[in-house]
Design a protein around this motif. Sequence first.
Motif, PDB file in Angstrom:
ATOM      1  N   GLU A 190       0.441  -0.789  -0.019  1.00  0.00           N
ATOM      2  CA  GLU A 190      -0.179   0.274   0.023  1.00  0.00           C
ATOM      3  C   GLU A 190       1.451   1.247   0.213  1.00  0.00           C
ATOM      4  O   GLU A 190       1.881   1.097   0.481  1.00  0.00           O
ATOM      5  CB  GLU A 190      -0.972  -0.113   1.478  1.00  0.00           C
ATOM      6  N   LYS A 191       0.173   2.092  -0.232  1.00  0.00           N
ATOM      7  CA  LYS A 191       1.178   3.846  -0.378  1.00  0.00           C
ATOM      8  C   LYS A 191      -0.039   4.443   0.599  1.00  0.00           C
ATOM      9  O   LYS A 191      -0.626   4.809   0.267  1.00  0.00           O
ATOM     10  CB  LYS A 191       0.531   4.245  -2.005  1.00  0.00           C
ATOM     11  N   ARG A 192       0.700   5.158   1.692  1.00  0.00           N
ATOM     12  CA  ARG A 192       0.302   5.367   3.010  1.00  0.00           C
ATOM     13  C   ARG A 192       0.866   6.176   3.855  1.00  0.00           C
ATOM     14  O   ARG A 192       2.340   6.036   3.431  1.00  0.00           O
ATOM     15  CB  ARG A 192      -1.002   4.890   3.640  1.00  0.00           C
ATOM     16  N   LYS A 193       0.554   6.656   4.807  1.00  0.00           N
ATOM     17  CA  LYS A 193       1.768   7.698   5.651  1.00  0.00           C
ATOM     18  C   LYS A 193       1.207   6.568   6.572  1.00  0.00           C
ATOM     19  O   LYS A 193       1.499   5.569   7.271  1.00  0.00           O
ATOM     20  CB  LYS A 193       0.236   8.535   6.524  1.00  0.00           C
ATOM     21  N   LEU A 194       3.582   6.997   6.633  1.00  0.00           N
ATOM     22  CA  LEU A 194       3.676   5.855   7.930  1.00  0.00           C
ATOM     23  C   LEU A 194       4.321   6.429   9.593  1.00  0.00           C
ATOM     24  O   LEU A 194       4.499   7.734   8.993  1.00  0.00           O
ATOM     25  CB  LEU A 194       4.840   5.398   7.688  1.00  0.00           C
ATOM     26  N   GLY A 235       5.037  10.978   5.438  1.00  0.00           N
ATOM     27  CA  GLY A 235       4.026  11.537   3.980  1.00  0.00           C
ATOM     28  C   GLY A 235       4.594  10.443   3.616  1.00  0.00           C
ATOM     29  O   GLY A 235       5.096   9.108   3.610  1.00  0.00           O
ATOM     30  N   ALA A 236       2.625   9.977   2.212  1.00  0.00           N
ATOM     31  CA  ALA A 236       2.280   8.862   2.281  1.00  0.00           C
ATOM     32  C   ALA A 236       3.736   8.747   0.970  1.00  0.00           C
ATOM     33  O   ALA A 236       4.092   8.543   0.215  1.00  0.00           O
ATOM     34  CB  ALA A 236       0.876   9.003   0.788  1.00  0.00           C
ATOM     35  N   THR A 237       3.802   7.306   1.671  1.00  0.00           N
ATOM     36  CA  THR A 237       4.994   6.516   0.970  1.00  0.00           C
ATOM     37  C   THR A 237       4.419   5.079   0.060  1.00  0.00           C
ATOM     38  O   THR A 237       3.475   4.405   1.348  1.00  0.00           O
ATOM     39  CB  THR A 237       6.305   6.120   2.068  1.00  0.00           C
ATOM     40  N   ILE A 238       6.050   4.014  -0.306  1.00  0.00           N
ATOM     41  CA  ILE A 238       4.888   2.551  -0.564  1.00  0.00           C
ATOM     42  C   ILE A 238       5.463   2.088   0.780  1.00  0.00           C
ATOM     43  O   ILE A 238       6.273   2.074   1.716  1.00  0.00           O
ATOM     44  CB  ILE A 238       6.158   2.860  -1.721  1.00  0.00           C
TER      45      ILE A 238
END
Length: 443
Positions: free
Chosen positions: A97-101, A324-327
């Motif tokens: 997924e790509k989302r905030k960590l 920020g949003a990342t893989i």
Amino acid sequence: MIARQFHIFAVLWLAASIASCGGDEAEQGESASAGDRKAMYYKSPMDPSFVSKKPGKDAMGMDLVPVYEGDPGSDLSQISLFGQTIQRMGVRIAKVEKRKLVRLVRALGHIEFDEARVSKVNVKFDGWIEKIWANETGKLVEEGARLFSVYSPELVATQEEYVQILNAQAAGPHSAHLVRSARQRLLQYDVPLSFVKRLEKTRKPQRTVTIRSPQKGYVVHKSAFEGSFVAKGANLYTLADLDALWVIADVFEFDAPWVFPGQKATVELDYLPGQIQEASVDYVYPTLNAKQRTLQVRLVLPNPEVAVKPGMFATVRIHTTPAGATIVVPSEAVIHSGERNVAFVSLGEGRFEPRELKLGVLGDEDYQVLQGLEEGEEVVVSGQFLLDSESRLKEAVKKMLGSNISPSSSEPASKPASKPAQGTESDMKGMDMKEANDAGQNN
């Protein structure tokens, strides 16, 4: 009796003829099926780690089995499993997924005084303490409260000099300058201003001077006693305001990129079980503890009821700012092999591919993936260690063989392998699991 024996012999001869015909047909069928494909390599039917570039026999004397192009084991870059095998291995997959960590940083901290709320009391002249009001450690004193009185011959002499100048003051251009100089010398001893005004009014030197508390706080250190001699600059009292304290947390090195001033945090103490107090990150120290590999982080903890005591240990949880949003990929999907980080990507239909990853920071349950995966792909999160064993075996085989193509150019690749030539001792050397792995490591 003879007729019966002849009948039995005829039946046995017929069965042998049928079996011989069937064997020939099977051999011809195998040759036909292998005729259109290339033999990639040869392996032992009992020991999958025993491989060879040429046909021959394994260590147990069994004929090596050819692996043809298109067979499940021919592709050394992928792993193929059947449905029942996948279920027995407990293989589970999850989507990339790509989302905030996010990450909750946990650390062990200890309580200390707020250095901005600590004062030390000393005098700038030699003398003797004659009376003490703050006579015990731990006592709470208010700002301006009397601490002790001290007699100093040096201070008395300076007062007499100032009084003489005041009494002999005459009109002239230098009289005002002399008065200011004498007054300034007296103030340099850090005596209270009320002490100087009283001297100017009475014109009588005072034998002792009373030292007062510079702030409200608790007496945490005391070395003053009645009748004792006091040297200039000696620390007599240490006063600390406990309405706010510092929490010094030791954050591990890998958590350092997450912590910044201004972040919210919670503090829990064994002294007050179940009570979680709020704090904030005030400062991140610029140096690292080389022995413990930790970074010190300072938090400000309000303490209006003075329930928390300096010297206590605390469990600190810092609520970091989400990246920020990342893989991202689940942390359990990553296999750490020292120099590499590997995840197994599901290609569908029971096929899996090992993928080397370039990782970023670690969140609570996920890794940031900088390179190696794309959003929407599926990775194995359970049972990947068995896949890793198979992958390492195939990697070692691939490195030992050098390529996926049979090295024999003089013989056609479609040559039947039902009657392989006996391999020499030098051909068989280095084909077991250990030596195959060694060959992979040397490459």
